[in-house]
Design a protein around this motif. Structure first.
Motif, PDB file in Angstrom:
ATOM      1  N   LEU A  84      -1.284  -0.955 -10.604  1.00 27.08           N
ATOM      2  CA  LEU A  84      -0.372  -0.353 -11.576  1.00 27.08           C
ATOM      3  C   LEU A  84      -0.472   1.169 -11.527  1.00 27.08           C
ATOM      4  O   LEU A  84      -1.570   1.724 -11.521  1.00 27.08           O
ATOM      5  CB  LEU A  84      -0.714  -0.847 -12.986  1.00 27.08           C
ATOM      6  CG  LEU A  84       0.129  -0.317 -14.151  1.00 27.08           C
ATOM      7  CD1 LEU A  84       1.568  -0.791 -14.038  1.00 27.08           C
ATOM      8  CD2 LEU A  84      -0.475  -0.757 -15.489  1.00 27.08           C
ATOM      9  N   ILE A  85       0.683   1.823 -11.499  1.00 27.64           N
ATOM     10  CA  ILE A  85       0.737   3.287 -11.493  1.00 27.64           C
ATOM     11  C   ILE A  85       1.428   3.763 -12.767  1.00 27.64           C
ATOM     12  O   ILE A  85       2.448   3.208 -13.180  1.00 27.64           O
ATOM     13  CB  ILE A  85       1.531   3.821 -10.282  1.00 27.64           C
ATOM     14  CG1 ILE A  85       0.980   3.260  -8.978  1.00 27.64           C
ATOM     15  CG2 ILE A  85       1.498   5.342 -10.250  1.00 27.64           C
ATOM     16  CD1 ILE A  85       1.791   3.682  -7.771  1.00 27.64           C
TER      17      ILE A  85
ATOM     18  N   GLU B 118       0.845  -1.193   0.000  1.00 25.36           N
ATOM     19  CA  GLU B 118       0.000   0.000   0.000  1.00 25.36           C
ATOM     20  C   GLU B 118       0.884   1.248   0.000  1.00 25.36           C
ATOM     21  O   GLU B 118       1.795   1.388   0.824  1.00 25.36           O
ATOM     22  CB  GLU B 118      -0.922   0.000   1.216  1.00 25.36           C
ATOM     23  CG  GLU B 118      -1.909   1.157   1.230  1.00 25.36           C
ATOM     24  CD  GLU B 118      -2.882   1.065   2.386  1.00 25.36           C
ATOM     25  OE1 GLU B 118      -3.373   2.129   2.823  1.00 25.36           O
ATOM     26  OE2 GLU B 118      -3.150  -0.069   2.862  1.00 25.36           O
ATOM     27  N   THR B 119       0.614   2.128  -0.945  1.00 21.85           N
ATOM     28  CA  THR B 119       1.489   3.279  -1.160  1.00 21.85           C
ATOM     29  C   THR B 119       0.659   4.527  -1.420  1.00 21.85           C
ATOM     30  O   THR B 119      -0.297   4.496  -2.205  1.00 21.85           O
ATOM     31  CB  THR B 119       2.410   3.034  -2.377  1.00 21.85           C
ATOM     32  OG1 THR B 119       3.134   1.814  -2.186  1.00 21.85           O
ATOM     33  CG2 THR B 119       3.387   4.176  -2.560  1.00 21.85           C
TER      34      THR B 119
ATOM     35  N   ILE C 103       1.359  11.842 -11.377  1.00 21.95           N
ATOM     36  CA  ILE C 103       0.598  10.629 -11.659  1.00 21.95           C
ATOM     37  C   ILE C 103      -0.296  10.872 -12.868  1.00 21.95           C
ATOM     38  O   ILE C 103      -0.958  11.908 -12.978  1.00 21.95           O
ATOM     39  CB  ILE C 103      -0.244  10.219 -10.441  1.00 21.95           C
ATOM     40  CG1 ILE C 103       0.686   9.789  -9.298  1.00 21.95           C
ATOM     41  CG2 ILE C 103      -1.196   9.077 -10.796  1.00 21.95           C
ATOM     42  CD1 ILE C 103      -0.037   9.505  -8.013  1.00 21.95           C
ATOM     43  N   ARG C 104      -0.300   9.904 -13.758  1.00 26.03           N
ATOM     44  CA  ARG C 104      -1.099  10.018 -14.973  1.00 26.03           C
ATOM     45  C   ARG C 104      -2.457   9.372 -14.751  1.00 26.03           C
ATOM     46  O   ARG C 104      -2.543   8.236 -14.272  1.00 26.03           O
ATOM     47  CB  ARG C 104      -0.378   9.330 -16.128  1.00 26.03           C
ATOM     48  CG  ARG C 104      -1.073   9.437 -17.468  1.00 26.03           C
ATOM     49  CD  ARG C 104      -0.226   8.774 -18.542  1.00 26.03           C
ATOM     50  NE  ARG C 104      -0.881   8.791 -19.830  1.00 26.03           N
ATOM     51  CZ  ARG C 104      -0.388   8.214 -20.923  1.00 26.03           C
ATOM     52  NH1 ARG C 104       0.775   7.575 -20.853  1.00 26.03           N
ATOM     53  NH2 ARG C 104      -1.041   8.271 -22.057  1.00 26.03           N
ATOM     54  N   SER C 105      -3.505  10.090 -15.072  1.00 22.11           N
ATOM     55  CA  SER C 105      -4.866   9.578 -14.921  1.00 22.11           C
ATOM     56  C   SER C 105      -5.415   9.173 -16.280  1.00 22.11           C
ATOM     57  O   SER C 105      -5.111   9.794 -17.304  1.00 22.11           O
ATOM     58  CB  SER C 105      -5.774  10.645 -14.296  1.00 22.11           C
ATOM     59  OG  SER C 105      -5.293  11.015 -13.025  1.00 22.11           O
ATOM     60  N   PHE C 106      -6.247   8.134 -16.272  1.00 25.01           N
ATOM     61  CA  PHE C 106      -6.854   7.655 -17.521  1.00 25.01           C
ATOM     62  C   PHE C 106      -8.367   7.788 -17.443  1.00 25.01           C
ATOM     63  O   PHE C 106      -8.953   7.753 -16.380  1.00 25.01           O
ATOM     64  CB  PHE C 106      -6.479   6.188 -17.767  1.00 25.01           C
ATOM     65  CG  PHE C 106      -5.025   5.996 -18.073  1.00 25.01           C
ATOM     66  CD1 PHE C 106      -4.555   6.086 -19.375  1.00 25.01           C
ATOM     67  CD2 PHE C 106      -4.121   5.745 -17.052  1.00 25.01           C
ATOM     68  CE1 PHE C 106      -3.212   5.905 -19.664  1.00 25.01           C
ATOM     69  CE2 PHE C 106      -2.771   5.559 -17.329  1.00 25.01           C
ATOM     70  CZ  PHE C 106      -2.316   5.647 -18.628  1.00 25.01           C
TER      71      PHE C 106
ATOM     72  N   GLY D 282      -1.006  12.271  -2.720  1.00 22.38           N
ATOM     73  CA  GLY D 282      -2.344  12.284  -2.144  1.00 22.38           C
ATOM     74  C   GLY D 282      -3.236  11.143  -2.574  1.00 22.38           C
ATOM     75  O   GLY D 282      -4.373  11.026  -2.107  1.00 22.38           O
ATOM     76  N   GLN D 283      -2.739  10.259  -3.441  1.00 25.79           N
ATOM     77  CA  GLN D 283      -3.528   9.114  -3.886  1.00 25.79           C
ATOM     78  C   GLN D 283      -2.960   7.832  -3.282  1.00 25.79           C
ATOM     79  O   GLN D 283      -1.738   7.661  -3.216  1.00 25.79           O
ATOM     80  CB  GLN D 283      -3.513   9.004  -5.411  1.00 25.79           C
ATOM     81  CG  GLN D 283      -4.146  10.186  -6.135  1.00 25.79           C
ATOM     82  CD  GLN D 283      -4.243   9.945  -7.629  1.00 25.79           C
ATOM     83  OE1 GLN D 283      -4.665   8.883  -8.066  1.00 25.79           O
ATOM     84  NE2 GLN D 283      -3.858  10.942  -8.416  1.00 25.79           N
TER      85      GLN D 283
END
Length: 267
Positions: A255-256, A242-243, A264-267, A247-248
């Protein structure tokens, strides 16, 4: 189980591509490798083993027919002159390949594009990589070297590569298989799985981790694929625990993806 069969087929086809007889594969060699792969992937059912064999042979025979159709025009006279007694496509391909020193220039060019060059008579350096004696290059339709089938294990920039298919880019090796799990730039990579792939600077850009690995404060999971923009700058990876990042919170096995700027890339 279907996934295991698919993986086994891929590895078996890679094995077949390294045989010096090109697509003409001895059934004994095929069966031996099949048994090894079956053990490796836990496939014990005889019907599944037979299914795997049938699928691989079907693919290889299709590729043989494609190769023969490609060679038929530029090598027609040579085949009639040298291989008229060959009884089928497999033996004809084997024959014309074994008699390359006697074929016409147009046929040799076609053979080079289809099967690669003749085995090296001595070690040769290409793009800074010394390839062992007995290795042979393979080419694209325009005659550009794409890679080599290495005749034995070799070392390049402190990395031990396994004999077999090696791909090049303009500055060195782009992808090859490791001899065993090994550390590269402080990270241990697995002999199994995808890669390693290298960028033009010689850095890992895609590979499989051999153990849980901490990179830039984040622990990534063993046996998972990891991608880099550059050394220490991860493009994507699977967290081992757990990481919380920016803030996420990400759970183990998640997978990050990161942008080049580290966000961080959002899809």
């Amino acid at each position: 189980m279907r996934a295991k069969l698919y993986i086994a087929i891929i590895f078996l086809l890679l094995f077949c591509n390294t045989l010096t007889s090109a697509f003409a594969v001895e059934e004994a060699d095929l069966n031996k490798k099949l048994e090894e792969l079956a053990t490796q992937y836990g496939i014990t059912d005889k019907e599944q083993l037979e299914s795997l064999k049938i699928q691989v042979l079907s693919i290889l025979k299709t590729r043989e027919r494609f190769s023969f159709s490609t060679l038929n025009k530029p090598c027609r006279d040579d085949i009639e002159r040298l291989c008229s007694d060959s009884g089928n496509i497999s033996s004809t391909l084997m024959c014309i390949k074994d008699n390359r020193e006697y074929v016409s220039e147009s046929c040799e060019n076609a053979l080079g594009n289809e099967f690669g060059g003749n085995p090296l008579l001595h070690a040769e350096v290409y793009n800074g990589v010394e390839m062992p004696k007995g290795s042979y290059f393979f080419y694209n339709p325009n005659g550009k070297v794409l890679g080599v089938i290495a005749s034995k294990n070799f070392e390049y920039k402190g990395i031990n590569f396994k004999k077999g298919q090696i791909r090049f880019h303009d500055f060195g090796i782009s992808v090859g298989q490791l001899v065993s799990d090994q550390y590269i730039n402080g990270i241990k990579y697995s002999v199994d799985g995808i890669g390693p792939f290298f960028n033009k600077e010689g850095e890992i850009e895609n590979a499989t981790l051999a153990e849980n690995s901490e990179i830039a404060g984040i622990t990534y999971k063993a046996d998972s694929q990891i991608q880099f923009y550059s050394i220490g700058k991860v493009k994507s990876g699977t967290v081992a625990k757990e990481t919380t990042i920016q803030g996420q919170t990400f759970m183990p096995g998640e997978l990050i993806w990161f942008k080049k700027n580290g966000e961080i890339r959002s899809f």
